[in-house]
Write an enzyme that holds these catalytic residues in place. Sequence first.
Site, PDB file in Angstrom:
ATOM      1  CG  PHE A   1      -1.969   1.171   0.400  1.00 17.49           C
ATOM      2  CD1 PHE A   1      -3.131  -0.114   0.316  1.00 17.49           C
ATOM      3  CD2 PHE A   1      -2.401   2.152   1.532  1.00 17.49           C
ATOM      4  CE1 PHE A   1      -4.509   0.566   0.307  1.00 17.49           C
ATOM      5  CE2 PHE A   1      -3.615   2.748   1.422  1.00 17.49           C
ATOM      6  CZ  PHE A   1      -4.600   2.091   1.033  1.00 17.49           C
ATOM      7  CG  LEU A  48      -4.428  -4.279   9.773  1.00 11.32           C
ATOM      8  CD1 LEU A  48      -5.930  -3.451   9.982  1.00 11.32           C
ATOM      9  CD2 LEU A  48      -3.997  -3.773  11.058  1.00 11.32           C
ATOM     10  CD  GLU A  49      -2.839  -6.542   5.635  1.00 10.94           C
ATOM     11  OE1 GLU A  49      -4.436  -7.223   5.657  1.00 10.94           O
ATOM     12  OE2 GLU A  49      -2.828  -6.235   4.984  1.00 10.94           O
ATOM     13  CB  VAL A  87      -0.675   4.091   7.749  1.00  9.87           C
ATOM     14  CG1 VAL A  87      -2.155   4.522   8.051  1.00  9.87           C
ATOM     15  CG2 VAL A  87      -0.572   2.687   7.712  1.00  9.87           C
ATOM     16  CB  ILE A  88      -1.251   8.279   4.022  1.00 11.26           C
ATOM     17  CG1 ILE A  88       0.145   8.493   3.269  1.00 11.26           C
ATOM     18  CG2 ILE A  88      -2.046   9.638   3.905  1.00 11.26           C
ATOM     19  CD1 ILE A  88       0.530   8.666   2.388  1.00 11.26           C
ATOM     20  CG  ASP A 117     -11.493  12.254   4.954  1.00 10.99           C
ATOM     21  OD1 ASP A 117     -11.007  13.188   5.206  1.00 10.99           O
ATOM     22  OD2 ASP A 117     -12.041  12.573   3.634  1.00 10.99           O
ATOM     23  CB  THR A 118     -12.247   6.540   8.124  1.00  9.10           C
ATOM     24  OG1 THR A 118     -11.696   6.019   7.759  1.00  9.10           O
ATOM     25  CG2 THR A 118     -13.728   6.972   6.920  1.00  9.10           C
ATOM     26  CG  HIS A 159      -9.199   2.041   8.145  1.00 15.06           C
ATOM     27  ND1 HIS A 159      -9.930   0.664   8.808  1.00 15.06           N
ATOM     28  CD2 HIS A 159      -8.382   1.194   7.016  1.00 15.06           C
ATOM     29  CE1 HIS A 159      -9.046  -0.055   7.971  1.00 15.06           C
ATOM     30  NE2 HIS A 159      -7.826   0.318   7.337  1.00 15.06           N
TER      31      HIS A 159
END
Length: 168
Positions: free
Chosen positions: A28, A63-64, A87-88, A91-92, A94
């Site tokens: 990602f 997460l993996e 990880v950027i 809006d949530t 998550h």
Amino acid sequence: MADDLKSSATRTGLNGAGLKIGIVQSRFNPKIVSALLAACIEELNRSGIVGDDIVLFTVPGALEIPLLLQELASTQQFDGLIALGCVIRGDTYHFEVVCNESARAISELQLQYQIPVANAVLTTENEQQAEHRAIIKGKESAQVVLEMVLSLKRIRSTQRPPERKLSA
């Protein structure tokens, strides 16, 4: 700034020749993690860790990462492990879940398996922050794992069974 990016591992004389390092990289945010990986491998090479002594696995996201790290740790074939990802914030909520859970799992597995794990999963507010930190954190991840591996080896090599005094 160039001086800031110089290898502290090289400056402090840490030599990783002969060590085997496993890297688990998230796919990602590929532009960022590619920069992390390049800087990490460059620093490992500079410290004497080259070729087949660096093993890379990729996973879909942050997460993996812990699952593959755990599997690598369980083989007892690696001196140290490195987690690379990005990880950027969105809006949530998550973002918080991914950041907190991946960091927690990475920390727990290094304690469970007693193997150094450098956590270079970037958690940033935006892509510009991530781009700015990628090279620095990539290099630092290599330096951290090397320093921790060598420190543990030194401690473990000096451990002796406790002396028992015989009473007369």
